[in-house]
Design a protein around this motif. Structure first.
Motif, PDB file in Angstrom:
ATOM      1  N   ALA A 133       0.834  -1.202   0.000  1.00 33.73           N
ATOM      2  CA  ALA A 133       0.000   0.000   0.000  1.00 33.73           C
ATOM      3  C   ALA A 133       0.870   1.254   0.000  1.00 33.73           C
ATOM      4  CB  ALA A 133      -0.924  -0.011   1.217  1.00 33.73           C
ATOM      5  N   VAL A 134       1.899   1.249   0.838  1.00 29.12           N
ATOM      6  CA  VAL A 134       2.815   2.392   0.933  1.00 29.12           C
ATOM      7  C   VAL A 134       3.503   2.636  -0.412  1.00 29.12           C
ATOM      8  CG1 VAL A 134       5.028   3.097   1.917  1.00 29.12           C
ATOM      9  CG2 VAL A 134       3.235   2.219   3.401  1.00 29.12           C
ATOM     10  N   THR A 135       3.919   1.549  -1.054  1.00 30.24           N
ATOM     11  CA  THR A 135       4.644   1.671  -2.315  1.00 30.24           C
ATOM     12  C   THR A 135       3.734   2.168  -3.433  1.00 30.24           C
ATOM     13  OG1 THR A 135       6.120  -0.112  -1.658  1.00 30.24           O
ATOM     14  CG2 THR A 135       6.065   0.444  -3.995  1.00 30.24           C
ATOM     15  N   ARG A 136       2.520   1.625  -3.498  1.00 27.02           N
ATOM     16  CA  ARG A 136       1.599   2.060  -4.555  1.00 27.02           C
ATOM     17  C   ARG A 136       1.276   3.537  -4.386  1.00 27.02           C
ATOM     18  NH1 ARG A 136      -0.404  -3.488  -4.954  1.00 27.02           N
ATOM     19  NH2 ARG A 136       0.483  -4.145  -6.941  1.00 27.02           N
ATOM     20  N   GLU A 137       1.157   3.972  -3.137  1.00 27.27           N
ATOM     21  CA  GLU A 137       0.898   5.382  -2.855  1.00 27.27           C
ATOM     22  C   GLU A 137       2.043   6.258  -3.377  1.00 27.27           C
ATOM     23  OE1 GLU A 137      -1.741   6.674  -1.453  1.00 27.27           O
ATOM     24  OE2 GLU A 137      -1.099   8.693  -0.915  1.00 27.27           O
ATOM     25  N   SER A 138       3.261   5.732  -3.324  1.00 28.28           N
ATOM     26  CA  SER A 138       4.440   6.524  -3.705  1.00 28.28           C
ATOM     27  C   SER A 138       4.578   6.670  -5.213  1.00 28.28           C
ATOM     28  CB  SER A 138       5.711   5.867  -3.161  1.00 28.28           C
ATOM     29  OG  SER A 138       6.083   4.763  -3.981  1.00 28.28           O
ATOM     30  N   GLY A 139       4.028   5.719  -5.953  1.00 23.16           N
ATOM     31  CA  GLY A 139       4.191   5.729  -7.401  1.00 23.16           C
ATOM     32  C   GLY A 139       5.301   4.810  -7.882  1.00 23.16           C
ATOM     33  N   ALA A 140       6.091   4.250  -6.955  1.00 19.24           N
ATOM     34  CA  ALA A 140       7.157   3.322  -7.339  1.00 19.24           C
ATOM     35  C   ALA A 140       6.561   1.938  -7.628  1.00 19.24           C
ATOM     36  CB  ALA A 140       8.196   3.219  -6.227  1.00 19.24           C
ATOM     37  N   THR A 141       7.330   1.109  -8.345  1.00 20.28           N
ATOM     38  CA  THR A 141       6.876  -0.246  -8.666  1.00 20.28           C
ATOM     39  C   THR A 141       7.278  -1.211  -7.557  1.00 20.28           C
ATOM     40  OG1 THR A 141       7.205   0.219 -10.999  1.00 20.28           O
ATOM     41  CG2 THR A 141       7.012  -2.102 -10.376  1.00 20.28           C
ATOM     42  N   PRO A 142       6.308  -1.918  -6.960  1.00 19.17           N
ATOM     43  CA  PRO A 142       6.668  -2.869  -5.909  1.00 19.17           C
ATOM     44  C   PRO A 142       7.093  -4.225  -6.474  1.00 19.17           C
ATOM     45  CG  PRO A 142       4.282  -2.745  -6.104  1.00 19.17           C
ATOM     46  CD  PRO A 142       4.856  -1.820  -7.146  1.00 19.17           C
ATOM     47  N   VAL A 143       8.111  -4.829  -5.869  1.00 17.01           N
ATOM     48  CA  VAL A 143       8.488  -6.212  -6.168  1.00 17.01           C
ATOM     49  C   VAL A 143       8.694  -6.909  -4.828  1.00 17.01           C
ATOM     50  CG1 VAL A 143      10.202  -7.732  -7.203  1.00 17.01           C
ATOM     51  CG2 VAL A 143       9.630  -5.578  -8.325  1.00 17.01           C
ATOM     52  N   ILE A 144       8.095  -8.083  -4.673  1.00 17.76           N
ATOM     53  CA  ILE A 144       8.234  -8.808  -3.411  1.00 17.76           C
ATOM     54  C   ILE A 144       9.463  -9.706  -3.479  1.00 17.76           C
ATOM     55  CG2 ILE A 144       7.167 -10.512  -1.889  1.00 17.76           C
ATOM     56  CD1 ILE A 144       4.444  -9.392  -2.777  1.00 17.76           C
ATOM     57  N   VAL A 145      10.390  -9.511  -2.542  1.00 18.54           N
ATOM     58  CA  VAL A 145      11.620 -10.296  -2.515  1.00 18.54           C
ATOM     59  C   VAL A 145      11.623 -11.158  -1.254  1.00 18.54           C
ATOM     60  CG1 VAL A 145      14.135 -10.206  -2.404  1.00 18.54           C
ATOM     61  CG2 VAL A 145      12.891  -8.556  -3.820  1.00 18.54           C
ATOM     62  N   LEU A 146      11.556 -12.475  -1.449  1.00 17.13           N
ATOM     63  CA  LEU A 146      11.537 -13.400  -0.317  1.00 17.13           C
ATOM     64  C   LEU A 146      12.951 -13.933  -0.102  1.00 17.13           C
ATOM     65  CD1 LEU A 146       8.208 -15.230  -1.242  1.00 17.13           C
ATOM     66  CD2 LEU A 146       8.543 -13.280   0.296  1.00 17.13           C
ATOM     67  N   THR A 147      13.555 -13.568   1.026  1.00 17.81           N
ATOM     68  CA  THR A 147      14.956 -13.896   1.289  1.00 17.81           C
ATOM     69  C   THR A 147      15.100 -15.219   2.042  1.00 17.81           C
ATOM     70  OG1 THR A 147      14.863 -12.682   3.349  1.00 17.81           O
ATOM     71  CG2 THR A 147      15.629 -11.469   1.423  1.00 17.81           C
ATOM     72  N   LYS A 148      16.335 -15.647   2.206  1.00 15.56           N
ATOM     73  CA  LYS A 148      16.704 -16.825   3.001  1.00 15.56           C
ATOM     74  C   LYS A 148      16.084 -18.112   2.458  1.00 15.56           C
ATOM     75  CE  LYS A 148      17.032 -13.786   7.029  1.00 15.56           C
ATOM     76  NZ  LYS A 148      16.998 -13.643   8.487  1.00 15.56           N
ATOM     77  N   ALA A 149      16.009 -18.216   1.126  1.00 19.29           N
ATOM     78  CA  ALA A 149      15.468 -19.427   0.502  1.00 19.29           C
ATOM     79  C   ALA A 149      16.276 -20.651   0.925  1.00 19.29           C
ATOM     80  CB  ALA A 149      15.479 -19.286  -1.020  1.00 19.29           C
TER      81      ALA A 149
END
Ligand code: GTP
Ligand code: ZN
Length: 359
Positions: A133-149
């Motif tokens: 929500a915060v990112t969409r509000e900013s106008g930037a493109t969100p990408v979800i990065v899941l770490t520690k695979a």
């Protein structure tokens, strides 16, 4: 040379009027209490605001890390004076706590936000919804990065859970330890593009930044200088240039994700919920037992997961709190309605003692 830092034709056009008066463009790489460090065609310069600019600019128009400005350069002194702010492509804002100000700009001109969550333990898609929500509000493109695979036997569950809240945002599983998925992250931060890392403490943001920046980070991050008394001072560079040419904005403000302004971003992140609500038979449906309520139907048949509905209500409540604080009369009424509805829903659920699925 400024192209490396994201200088573009759009910025060039916005800058044109100032070029005539002898100013140069610069990007803010550090901002600390009214003191700035800029990257300019003359290299890095320390800068302050021109008196007139400081006096006339609103709070939101004061430059922050990532901003582009027009400045008068004095290269011999290693200094510059900022006269104008160039238009922001995107901007992360936060409601300022208790100061009466409406909002505070945290970072500007971020292209892509890496929403970092860890695959190992308490993976929480609700947290991701907030960052989305915060990112969409900013106008930037969100990408979800899941770490520690590397520390997760079967990441398919969390990946699916992330995908279900992502609403189209890309999901990448990776490990900074083994390097798995690191190239996919690198490809997101192309030369001249600016990224930020958002995520809870301990999810691996610093480790990821180190993996992306490699040796370069230690060498470039600290700015060592002698102050007026000849003492060494060290400043943390907030805009980090990666070896591959991309940039990462790493500021204290971005790390403290408190109560953020999520208004429009909230709707985008919960577009499915709001779309459902629009299908209720009555336009002013309270989703509290009216006939033809699409929300209740979806909760019952499981197509709207209950925790997603509750999470929506929770973010609405936080937003209602902010609205109420900042504007006691207006704005808040619509959201207070949601607060009430959500409370209704929860208390009715408690009365039943069982979930909707049992009906
Ligand atoms: N197994 C494994 N551990 C990792 C990985 N990335 C980070 N860690 C570990 O997770 C812990 C936290 O990593 P950090 O990079 O400090 O996390 P952070 O998000 O920067 O945390 P804050 O600085 O508190 O915001 C450290 O002990 C890291 O070694 C990974 O890919 N795999
Ligand atoms: Zn309804």
């Amino acid at each position: 040379m400024l192209e490396t830092y994201g200088w573009s034709e759009t910025l060039q056009n916005a800058f044109l009027p100032y070029a005539a008066s002898g100013l140069v463009p610069g990007r803010v790489i550090v901002q600390q209490r009214g003191l700035y460090r800029l990257i300019t065609p003359f290299g890095e310069l320390n800068a302050g605001l021109a008196g007139r600019f400081a006096y006339t600019a609103g709070d939101m128009e004061h430059p922050v890390a990532g901003d582009w400005v027009a400045a008068a350069a004095r290269p011999d002194e290693g200094a510059a004076t900022i006269h104008h702010l160039l238009p922001r492509a995107t901007c992360f804002r936060r409601k300022a706590a208790g100061t009466g100000e409406t909002a505070q700009v945290i970072a500007a001109n971020v292209d892509v936000a890496l929403l970092v969550a860890s695959l190992n333990a308490d993976f929480n898609p609700r947290r991701l919804e907030r960052y989305l929500a915060v990112t969409r509000e900013s106008g930037a493109t969100p990408v979800i990065v899941l770490t520690k695979a590397d520390a997760c036997d079967d990441p398919s569950g969390p990946i699916a859970a992330a995908g279900s809240v992502a609403l189209g945002a890309e999901v990448i599983a990776m490990s900074s330890l083994t390097g798995q998925g690191l190239d996919a992250v690198r490809r997101l931060i192309l030369p001249g593009r600016t990224a930020v890392l958002l995520g809870s403490s301990g999810v691996g943001k610093s480790t990821l930044l180190n993996a992306l920046a490699g040796q370069a980070l230690m060498a470039t991050q600290a700015i060592r200088e002698d102050d007026a008394r000849g003492r060494h001072t060290t400043t943390h560079r907030e805009l980090v240039l990666l070896p591959g040419g991309g940039l990462v904005l790493d500021t204290p403000g971005m790390r403290e994700l408190g109560l953020w302004d999520t208004g429009a971003g909230l709707s985008a992140t919960f577009a499915d919920v709001e779309e459902l609500a629009s299908r209720c038979r009555f336009r002013d449906c309270s989703h509290g037992g009216e006939p033809g309520c699409a929300i209740e139907a979806a909760l019952r048949d499981g197509s709207l997961p209950e925790d997603r509905w509750l999470s929506y209500g929770k973010l609405q409540r936080e937003q209602a709190y902010l609205d109420r604080r900042d504007d006691p009369v207006a704005q808040g009424e619509e959201r207070r309605k949601w607060v009430r509805l959500n409370k209704d829903y929860r208390s009715r659920k408690r009365e039943k003692g069982r979930g909707w699925a049992d009906e």
